[in-house]
Design a protein around this motif. Structure first.
Motif, PDB file in Angstrom:
ATOM      1  N   GLU A 165      37.090  42.229 -22.038  1.00 12.49           N
ATOM      2  CA  GLU A 165      37.627  43.463 -21.906  1.00 12.49           C
ATOM      3  C   GLU A 165      36.699  44.681 -21.891  1.00 12.49           C
ATOM      4  OE1 GLU A 165      40.306  43.787 -25.412  1.00 12.49           O
ATOM      5  OE2 GLU A 165      41.480  41.752 -24.438  1.00 12.49           O
ATOM      6  N   ALA A 166      35.806  44.415 -22.547  1.00 13.41           N
ATOM      7  CA  ALA A 166      34.648  45.285 -22.499  1.00 13.41           C
ATOM      8  C   ALA A 166      33.939  45.627 -21.045  1.00 13.41           C
ATOM      9  CB  ALA A 166      33.445  44.989 -23.661  1.00 13.41           C
ATOM     10  N   LEU A 167      33.727  44.429 -20.609  1.00 10.26           N
ATOM     11  CA  LEU A 167      33.394  44.506 -19.337  1.00 10.26           C
ATOM     12  C   LEU A 167      34.291  45.284 -18.064  1.00 10.26           C
ATOM     13  CD1 LEU A 167      30.820  43.706 -17.398  1.00 10.26           C
ATOM     14  CD2 LEU A 167      31.966  41.657 -17.046  1.00 10.26           C
ATOM     15  N   GLU A 168      35.399  45.078 -18.461  1.00 15.86           N
ATOM     16  CA  GLU A 168      36.320  45.519 -17.556  1.00 15.86           C
ATOM     17  C   GLU A 168      36.559  47.123 -17.796  1.00 15.86           C
ATOM     18  OE1 GLU A 168      39.919  43.135 -18.429  1.00 15.86           O
ATOM     19  OE2 GLU A 168      39.393  41.805 -16.676  1.00 15.86           O
ATOM     20  N   GLU A 169      36.476  47.264 -19.122  1.00 15.38           N
ATOM     21  CA  GLU A 169      36.388  48.836 -19.409  1.00 15.38           C
ATOM     22  C   GLU A 169      35.414  49.528 -18.752  1.00 15.38           C
ATOM     23  OE1 GLU A 169      37.294  51.848 -23.059  1.00 15.38           O
ATOM     24  OE2 GLU A 169      37.029  49.686 -23.766  1.00 15.38           O
TER      25      GLU A 169
ATOM     26  N   LEU B  22      32.563  54.343 -21.973  1.00 13.52           N
ATOM     27  CA  LEU B  22      31.557  53.450 -21.867  1.00 13.52           C
ATOM     28  C   LEU B  22      31.015  53.036 -23.136  1.00 13.52           C
ATOM     29  CD1 LEU B  22      29.369  51.803 -19.987  1.00 13.52           C
ATOM     30  CD2 LEU B  22      28.174  53.786 -19.599  1.00 13.52           C
ATOM     31  N   ARG B  23      30.873  53.802 -23.934  1.00 11.10           N
ATOM     32  CA  ARG B  23      30.377  53.681 -25.469  1.00 11.10           C
ATOM     33  C   ARG B  23      31.264  52.929 -26.038  1.00 11.10           C
ATOM     34  NH1 ARG B  23      29.424  58.872 -27.596  1.00 11.10           N
ATOM     35  NH2 ARG B  23      27.463  58.848 -26.457  1.00 11.10           N
TER      36      ARG B  23
ATOM     37  N   PHE C 217      32.895  53.139 -14.665  1.00 10.14           N
ATOM     38  CA  PHE C 217      31.927  53.277 -13.497  1.00 10.14           C
ATOM     39  C   PHE C 217      32.682  53.827 -12.539  1.00 10.14           C
ATOM     40  CE2 PHE C 217      30.120  51.757  -9.827  1.00 10.14           C
ATOM     41  CZ  PHE C 217      28.769  52.278  -9.761  1.00 10.14           C
ATOM     42  N   ASP C 218      33.760  52.882 -12.080  1.00 14.50           N
ATOM     43  CA  ASP C 218      34.541  53.580 -10.990  1.00 14.50           C
ATOM     44  C   ASP C 218      35.236  55.105 -11.019  1.00 14.50           C
ATOM     45  OD1 ASP C 218      34.300  50.938  -9.921  1.00 14.50           O
ATOM     46  OD2 ASP C 218      36.189  50.199 -10.562  1.00 14.50           O
ATOM     47  N   GLU C 219      35.348  55.038 -12.382  1.00 15.90           N
ATOM     48  CA  GLU C 219      36.041  56.674 -12.493  1.00 15.90           C
ATOM     49  C   GLU C 219      35.091  57.540 -12.368  1.00 15.90           C
ATOM     50  OE1 GLU C 219      37.810  59.319 -16.120  1.00 15.90           O
ATOM     51  OE2 GLU C 219      38.509  57.265 -16.080  1.00 15.90           O
ATOM     52  N   ALA C 220      33.658  57.304 -12.940  1.00 24.37           N
ATOM     53  CA  ALA C 220      32.727  58.351 -12.634  1.00 24.37           C
ATOM     54  C   ALA C 220      32.391  58.430 -11.189  1.00 24.37           C
ATOM     55  CB  ALA C 220      31.394  57.842 -13.589  1.00 24.37           C
ATOM     56  N   ALA C 221      32.256  57.440 -10.464  1.00 26.37           N
ATOM     57  CA  ALA C 221      31.929  57.342  -8.828  1.00 26.37           C
ATOM     58  C   ALA C 221      32.900  58.057  -8.174  1.00 26.37           C
ATOM     59  CB  ALA C 221      31.867  56.237  -8.628  1.00 26.37           C
ATOM     60  N   ALA C 222      34.192  57.997  -8.419  1.00 23.05           N
ATOM     61  CA  ALA C 222      34.925  58.720  -7.793  1.00 23.05           C
ATOM     62  C   ALA C 222      35.157  60.374  -7.948  1.00 23.05           C
ATOM     63  CB  ALA C 222      36.554  58.181  -8.164  1.00 23.05           C
ATOM     64  N   GLN C 223      34.859  60.592  -9.382  1.00 17.09           N
ATOM     65  CA  GLN C 223      34.799  61.836  -9.717  1.00 17.09           C
ATOM     66  C   GLN C 223      33.594  62.592  -9.161  1.00 17.09           C
ATOM     67  OE1 GLN C 223      34.826  62.201 -14.172  1.00 17.09           O
ATOM     68  NE2 GLN C 223      37.028  61.766 -14.284  1.00 17.09           N
ATOM     69  N   LEU C 224      32.495  61.965  -9.099  1.00 11.81           N
ATOM     70  CA  LEU C 224      31.275  62.356  -8.277  1.00 11.81           C
ATOM     71  C   LEU C 224      31.464  62.671  -6.787  1.00 11.81           C
ATOM     72  CD1 LEU C 224      28.216  60.392 -10.216  1.00 11.81           C
ATOM     73  CD2 LEU C 224      28.674  63.067 -10.222  1.00 11.81           C
ATOM     74  N   MET C 225      32.217  61.524  -6.291  1.00 15.14           N
ATOM     75  CA  MET C 225      32.400  61.579  -4.796  1.00 15.14           C
ATOM     76  C   MET C 225      33.451  62.877  -4.465  1.00 15.14           C
ATOM     77  SD  MET C 225      31.638  60.266  -2.164  1.00 15.14           S
ATOM     78  CE  MET C 225      31.920  60.881  -0.308  1.00 15.14           C
ATOM     79  N   SER C 226      34.340  63.100  -5.399  1.00 13.56           N
ATOM     80  CA  SER C 226      35.221  64.300  -5.138  1.00 13.56           C
ATOM     81  C   SER C 226      34.314  65.797  -5.184  1.00 13.56           C
ATOM     82  CB  SER C 226      36.496  64.075  -6.324  1.00 13.56           C
ATOM     83  OG  SER C 226      37.186  65.373  -6.227  1.00 13.56           O
ATOM     84  N   ALA C 227      33.664  65.736  -6.297  1.00 11.91           N
ATOM     85  CA  ALA C 227      32.701  66.869  -6.588  1.00 11.91           C
ATOM     86  C   ALA C 227      31.667  67.063  -5.682  1.00 11.91           C
ATOM     87  CB  ALA C 227      31.842  66.872  -8.065  1.00 11.91           C
ATOM     88  N   LEU C 228      31.139  66.028  -4.947  1.00 12.72           N
ATOM     89  CA  LEU C 228      30.281  66.391  -4.064  1.00 12.72           C
ATOM     90  C   LEU C 228      30.914  66.792  -2.541  1.00 12.72           C
ATOM     91  CD1 LEU C 228      28.020  62.836  -4.228  1.00 12.72           C
ATOM     92  CD2 LEU C 228      27.372  65.413  -4.437  1.00 12.72           C
ATOM     93  N   THR C 229      32.141  66.206  -2.500  1.00 14.13           N
ATOM     94  CA  THR C 229      32.796  66.374  -1.190  1.00 14.13           C
ATOM     95  C   THR C 229      33.242  67.939  -1.229  1.00 14.13           C
ATOM     96  OG1 THR C 229      33.902  64.202  -0.979  1.00 14.13           O
ATOM     97  CG2 THR C 229      34.944  66.318   0.058  1.00 14.13           C
ATOM     98  N   GLU C 230      33.734  68.572  -2.431  1.00 11.89           N
ATOM     99  CA  GLU C 230      33.964  69.894  -2.924  1.00 11.89           C
ATOM    100  C   GLU C 230      32.858  70.904  -2.802  1.00 11.89           C
ATOM    101  OE1 GLU C 230      35.924  73.489  -3.519  1.00 11.89           O
ATOM    102  OE2 GLU C 230      36.669  71.596  -2.782  1.00 11.89           O
ATOM    103  N   ARG C 231      31.518  70.343  -2.952  1.00  5.43           N
ATOM    104  CA  ARG C 231      30.341  71.023  -3.079  1.00  5.43           C
ATOM    105  C   ARG C 231      29.919  71.427  -1.412  1.00  5.43           C
ATOM    106  NH1 ARG C 231      26.139  71.918  -6.795  1.00  5.43           N
ATOM    107  NH2 ARG C 231      28.230  71.857  -8.339  1.00  5.43           N
ATOM    108  N   ARG C 232      30.123  70.153  -0.854  1.00  2.00           N
ATOM    109  CA  ARG C 232      29.914  70.162   0.706  1.00  2.00           C
ATOM    110  C   ARG C 232      30.892  71.018   1.410  1.00  2.00           C
ATOM    111  NH1 ARG C 232      31.287  69.315   5.623  1.00  2.00           N
ATOM    112  NH2 ARG C 232      30.120  68.510   7.194  1.00  2.00           N
ATOM    113  N   ARG C 233      32.166  71.034   0.959  1.00  4.37           N
ATOM    114  CA  ARG C 233      33.166  71.886   1.579  1.00  4.37           C
ATOM    115  C   ARG C 233      32.634  73.446   1.466  1.00  4.37           C
ATOM    116  NH1 ARG C 233      36.452  75.170   0.699  1.00  4.37           N
ATOM    117  NH2 ARG C 233      36.645  75.063  -1.493  1.00  4.37           N
ATOM    118  N   THR C 234      32.213  73.666   0.240  1.00  3.78           N
ATOM    119  CA  THR C 234      31.894  75.083  -0.215  1.00  3.78           C
ATOM    120  C   THR C 234      30.696  75.725   0.527  1.00  3.78           C
ATOM    121  OG1 THR C 234      32.983  74.922  -2.341  1.00  3.78           O
ATOM    122  CG2 THR C 234      31.446  76.563  -2.058  1.00  3.78           C
ATOM    123  N   LEU C 235      29.523  74.574   0.709  1.00  5.11           N
ATOM    124  CA  LEU C 235      28.518  74.994   1.368  1.00  5.11           C
ATOM    125  C   LEU C 235      28.636  75.155   2.749  1.00  5.11           C
ATOM    126  CD1 LEU C 235      25.705  72.524  -0.248  1.00  5.11           C
ATOM    127  CD2 LEU C 235      25.794  75.177  -0.358  1.00  5.11           C
TER     128      LEU C 235
END
Length: 115
Positions: free
Chosen positions: A55-59, A42-43, A64-82
């Motif tokens: 190109e900056a906007l695409e990057e 992002l920086r 953003f898409d990568e962060a959202a996907a990683q967050l979704m994966s982390a939340l899914t794992e946290r929910r599974r564990t709980l």
């Protein structure tokens, strides 16, 4: 009324000797490496905008898409564990175990709503 330095150094709960100590907050959903990678991308996008805006906007969008996907994966794992921590256990969880699980669900939901 005079300023009381001793009282000012005490935490709001009034316990002496615990000034400056903080209760640890919830652990980040993403690891340090993942956060650093997305932040760096992002920086880079922000720093290259003046020379190549599209190109900056695409990057930035990709970061953003990568962060959202990683967050979704982390939340899914946290929910599974709980869920696994209380659902279908024998003997059935009681009192404090259920209260702890409820508190964890509540904290995670509140964190999501603050985003």
């Amino acid at each position: 009324m005079m300023y009381d330095q001793t009282r000012a150094q005490q935490p709001s709960d009034g316990r002496p000797g615990s000034a400056g100590r903080r209760t640890p907050g919830p652990e980040p959903l993403l690891g340090a490496a993942e956060r650093a990678d997305v932040t760096q991308r992002l920086r880079h996008a922000l720093n290259t905008f003046s020379t190549s805006p599209l190109e900056a906007l695409e990057e930035a969008e990709t970061a953003f898409d990568e962060a959202a996907a990683q967050l979704m994966s982390a939340l899914t794992e946290r929910r599974r564990t709980l869920h696994a921590g209380w659902h279908g256990k024998e003997p059935e969880p009681q009192g404090e175990e259920l209260r702890h699980a409820l508190r964890q669900y509540s904290e995670m939901t509140q964190r999501l709503l603050r985003m």
